[in-house]
Scaffold this motif. Structure first.
Motif, PDB file in Angstrom:
ATOM      1  N   HIS A   1     -16.256 -97.381  -4.593  1.00  0.00           N
ATOM      2  CA  HIS A   1     -17.590 -97.029  -4.083  1.00  0.00           C
ATOM      3  C   HIS A   1     -17.775 -95.511  -4.059  1.00  0.00           C
ATOM      4  O   HIS A   1     -18.856 -95.004  -4.395  1.00  0.00           O
ATOM      5  CB  HIS A   1     -17.767 -97.634  -2.683  1.00  0.00           C
ATOM      6  CG  HIS A   1     -18.946 -97.107  -1.930  1.00  0.00           C
ATOM      7  ND1 HIS A   1     -20.232 -97.552  -2.155  1.00  0.00           N
ATOM      8  CD2 HIS A   1     -19.038 -96.164  -0.963  1.00  0.00           C
ATOM      9  CE1 HIS A   1     -21.057 -96.905  -1.338  1.00  0.00           C
ATOM     10  NE2 HIS A   1     -20.363 -96.055  -0.611  1.00  0.00           N
TER      11      HIS A   1
ATOM     12  N   HIS B   1     -20.038 -87.506   1.594  1.00  0.00           N
ATOM     13  CA  HIS B   1     -19.921 -88.962   1.480  1.00  0.00           C
ATOM     14  C   HIS B   1     -18.464 -89.375   1.297  1.00  0.00           C
ATOM     15  O   HIS B   1     -17.981 -90.287   1.959  1.00  0.00           O
ATOM     16  CB  HIS B   1     -20.773 -89.454   0.305  1.00  0.00           C
ATOM     17  CG  HIS B   1     -20.699 -90.924   0.084  1.00  0.00           C
ATOM     18  ND1 HIS B   1     -19.919 -91.483  -0.906  1.00  0.00           N
ATOM     19  CD2 HIS B   1     -21.257 -91.958   0.745  1.00  0.00           C
ATOM     20  CE1 HIS B   1     -20.028 -92.797  -0.858  1.00  0.00           C
ATOM     21  NE2 HIS B   1     -20.838 -93.119   0.145  1.00  0.00           N
TER      22      HIS B   1
ATOM     23  N   HIS C   1     -16.171 -91.572   3.918  1.00  0.00           N
ATOM     24  CA  HIS C   1     -15.406 -92.777   3.587  1.00  0.00           C
ATOM     25  C   HIS C   1     -13.924 -92.573   3.842  1.00  0.00           C
ATOM     26  O   HIS C   1     -13.219 -93.511   4.213  1.00  0.00           O
ATOM     27  CB  HIS C   1     -15.665 -93.209   2.141  1.00  0.00           C
ATOM     28  CG  HIS C   1     -16.881 -94.078   2.054  1.00  0.00           C
ATOM     29  ND1 HIS C   1     -16.836 -95.432   2.251  1.00  0.00           N
ATOM     30  CD2 HIS C   1     -18.167 -93.764   1.861  1.00  0.00           C
ATOM     31  CE1 HIS C   1     -18.066 -95.921   2.157  1.00  0.00           C
ATOM     32  NE2 HIS C   1     -18.894 -94.924   1.912  1.00  0.00           N
TER      33      HIS C   1
HETATM   34 FE   LIG Z   1     -20.993 -95.062   1.212  1.00  0.00          FE
END
Ligand SMILES: [Fe+2]
Length: 437
Positions: free
Chosen positions: A50, A136, A140
Motif C-alpha cells: 500500500h 504517509h 504507516h
Molecule cells: Fe494509507
C-alpha cells in the motif's frame, strides 16, 4: 533553501522512511508478514505494498505523469475498498513481490524528483506531494510498529532505552485568556486539516506540565477507577463493560499486586515514572474526572505547545521553530517506549510544559472537524471524510512518530475506543484569569 537543496532534503526524507519500512518488514518471517496479528490491523505485507501503491499514484502517475507500474493492484490496496479485518483474504502481493514493487516505484520516484520542477502547481509547490508521501509512509510505519506491539512471540525490534530524567517536572502551567494563532497557512508540508491559520480565543486554563504517568494511573486503578460508573461517560462505561477493561492494553497484575506489561516481545514491570500509553479516550476521560480535572481541548493543547507569551507568536514546536533533535523529543522509533517524565527539558515550551511532542500521542476532548475556511487537498478522503463526532483529536506524536509527520499544528484522530495506538494524555482545568501558580 534552493531547489537543489530541497531535492536533496526530499531524497533524504524518503530514504529515511524506506529504511524504517524495511526494518519493520525484514525483522519478521514472511509467514508473519502475511499473518494478521489483530483484526484491528492489516497484515504487514498489505501496508508494505500500500505504501508503494500510494507513492505510485501520487508521485509516479499524478505528479510525474508517467505510465502506471501496476494499475491492476490499485483496488487491492485502496484502504477505502477493504476494511483492515478483511485484508488477509485478498490476493495480495507476496512479500518478495511487494518488495520488488516498492523498489521499482521508488526508482521511478527518484527520477521524477530529479526532473520535476518543485514549484508551479499546488501539488508540486515546495515538493508538497513528496512531503505528503513521506508522511504517509511514516504514518504507516507507526501503524506497523503498533502491529509489532500486538504480535506475539519473542522480540523482533531492538533499540536503546530513552534518556533518563534530567529535570524535576510537576504541577501545572497557567495559560492566560486571549487569542492565539491556531493551525498554519505557511508550513509547506502541512496537511489540509492543519489549514488555514486562524485566530482562536482561549479562556484561561491550566495544563499539566507532564503527561499522566503509569504510577498515577495505577492509583486510579487502585481507587476503583474501572468500577465506578460515575467517573465514566455513558458511552465510555458501556464500552468498559462490553470489553471488560480493567487496565491499559498489554498490562497484567500478578498475585502480589505488581503490574507488568508486554512491550515489543518483552515482559517487564510497569515503570512508574513513564507516561501511560495504550489507553483509550474513554479511559483518559474517566481518569480526568477521577482526578477532578478534564482533558484539554485541542485549542488548549496547541496554545500550550505553540504560543510564545513574549512575542504572542505561534511557533512550529514547543521549543521554537528549529527541527526536532534527540535532545528535544522522543520521536522516530529511536527508542521503543516513552521516556520518563523530565527526560526532555530542552523540548519544553516557554510556559514550561514538557514532552508535548513525542513520547505519547495525547487525547484531547475535541471532535475532529475542519477549521474555518477548510478546503480539502489534494482529495476529500485525506481527512474530510473523517470529520464529525466519531473521532477525537490526538496531538503531539509518539516515540513511534517520525519528525516529518508531526509538528505543533499536526492533527491525528481516532475512535475513542482505540488502545493499540501509542496514546496517553495529560490533564487540564479551567483557570482564573489572574491565577498564577
Ligand atoms: Fe494509507
Amino acid at each position: 533553501m534552493t531547489r537543489e537543496e530541497l531535492r536533496t532534503d526530499i531524497a533524504i526524507i524518503l530514504d529515511r522512511a524506506r529504511k524504517r519500512t524495511s526494518l519493520l518488514t525484514e525483522t519478521v518471517s514472511d509467514e508473519e508478514l502475511c499473518a494478521q496479528h489483530s483484526p484491528l490491523m492489516s497484515p504487514l505485507v498489505w501496508d508494505l505494498a500500500h505504501i508503494g501503491n500510494q507513492e505510485e499514484l501520487w508521485l509516479v502517475r499524478d505528479l510525474g505523469g508517467r505510465e502506471p507500474v501496476r494499475k491492476d493492484i490499485d483496488e487491492l490496496y485502496d484502504a477505502f475498498q477493504h476494511p483492515r479485518a478483511s485484508r488477509p483474504q485478498l490476493p495480495l502481493l507476496s512479500p518478495s513481490e511487494a518488495r520488488g514493487y516498492v523498489r521499482t516505484v521508488r526508482d521511478k520516484v527518484l527520477d521524477v524528483l530529479d526532473h520535476t520542477p518543485l514549484y508551479g502547481t499546488p501539488l508540486s509547490d515546495h515538493g508538497f506531494a513528496f512531503g505528503m508521501i513521506a508522511q504517509h509512509e511514516q504514518q504507516h510505519d507507526e501503524t506497523m510498529l503498533a502491529t509489532h506491539q500486538l504480535r506475539r512471540g519473542s522480540a523482533a525490534l531492538h533499540a536503546a532505552p530513552p534518556p533518563p530524567k534530567s529535570a524535576a517536572v510537576g504541577g501545572e502551567a497557567v495559560v492566560p485568556a486571549g487569542p492565539f494563532e491556531m493551525g498554519t497557512s505557511s508550513d509547506p508540508w502541512a496537511l489540509d486539516n492543519e489549514r488555514p491559520a486562524h485566530n482562536v480565543h482561549v479562556d484561561a486554563f491550566a495544563i499539566a506540565r507532564a503527561p499522566v504517568t503509569n504510577g498515577e494511573y495505577i492509583e486510579f486503578i487502585g481507587d476503583g477507577g474501572y468500577s465506578r460508573s460515575g467517573l465514566w461517560s455513558e458511552a465510555g462505561w458501556a464500552h468498559r463493560n462490553a470489553s471488560d477493561l480493567t487496565a491499559p492494553l498489554f498490562w497484567r497484575q500478578d498475585s502480589d499486586g505488581v503490574w507488568w506489561r508486554r512491550r515489543f516481545g518483552l515482559v517487564e514491570e510497569v515503570p512508574l515514572d513513564e507516561p501511560v500509553v495504550h489507553v483509550s479516550f474513554h479511559e483518559a476521560e474517566a481518569f480526568a474526572r477521577w482526578a477532578g480535572k478534564r482533558l484539554p481541548t485541542e485549542a488548549e493543547w496547541e496554545k500550550a505547545a505553540r504560543w510564545d507569551p513574549t512575542t504572542g507568536r505561534s511557533r512550529r514546536y514547543p521549543w521554537g521553530d528549529e527541527a526536532p533533535s534527540a535532545e528535544r523529543a522522543n520521536l522516530g522509533q529511536r527508542h521503543l517506549q516513552p521516556a520518563t517524565v523530565g527526560a526532555y527539558p530542552a523540548g519544553a515550551s516557554p510556559l514550561g510544559v514538557h514532552q508535548l511532542i513525542g513520547d505519547v500521542w495525547e487525547w484531547t476532548s475535541t471532535h475532529f472537524r475542519g477549521y474555518p475556511g477548510f478546503r480539502y487537498f489534494p482529495y476529500a478522503e485525506y481527512s474530510e471524510v473523517f470529520f464529525g463526532t466519531a473521532h477525537r483529536v490526538l496531538r503531539g506524536g509518539s516515540f513511534g512518530t517520525d519528525e516529518v509527520a508531526v509538528r505543533g499544528t499536526f492533527r491525528n484522530w481516532d475512535y475513542p475506543v482505540r488502545r493499540q495506538i501509542f496514546a496517553g494524555f495529560r490533564l487540564a482545568r479551567d483557570a482564573e484569569q489572574d491565577e498564577n501558580i
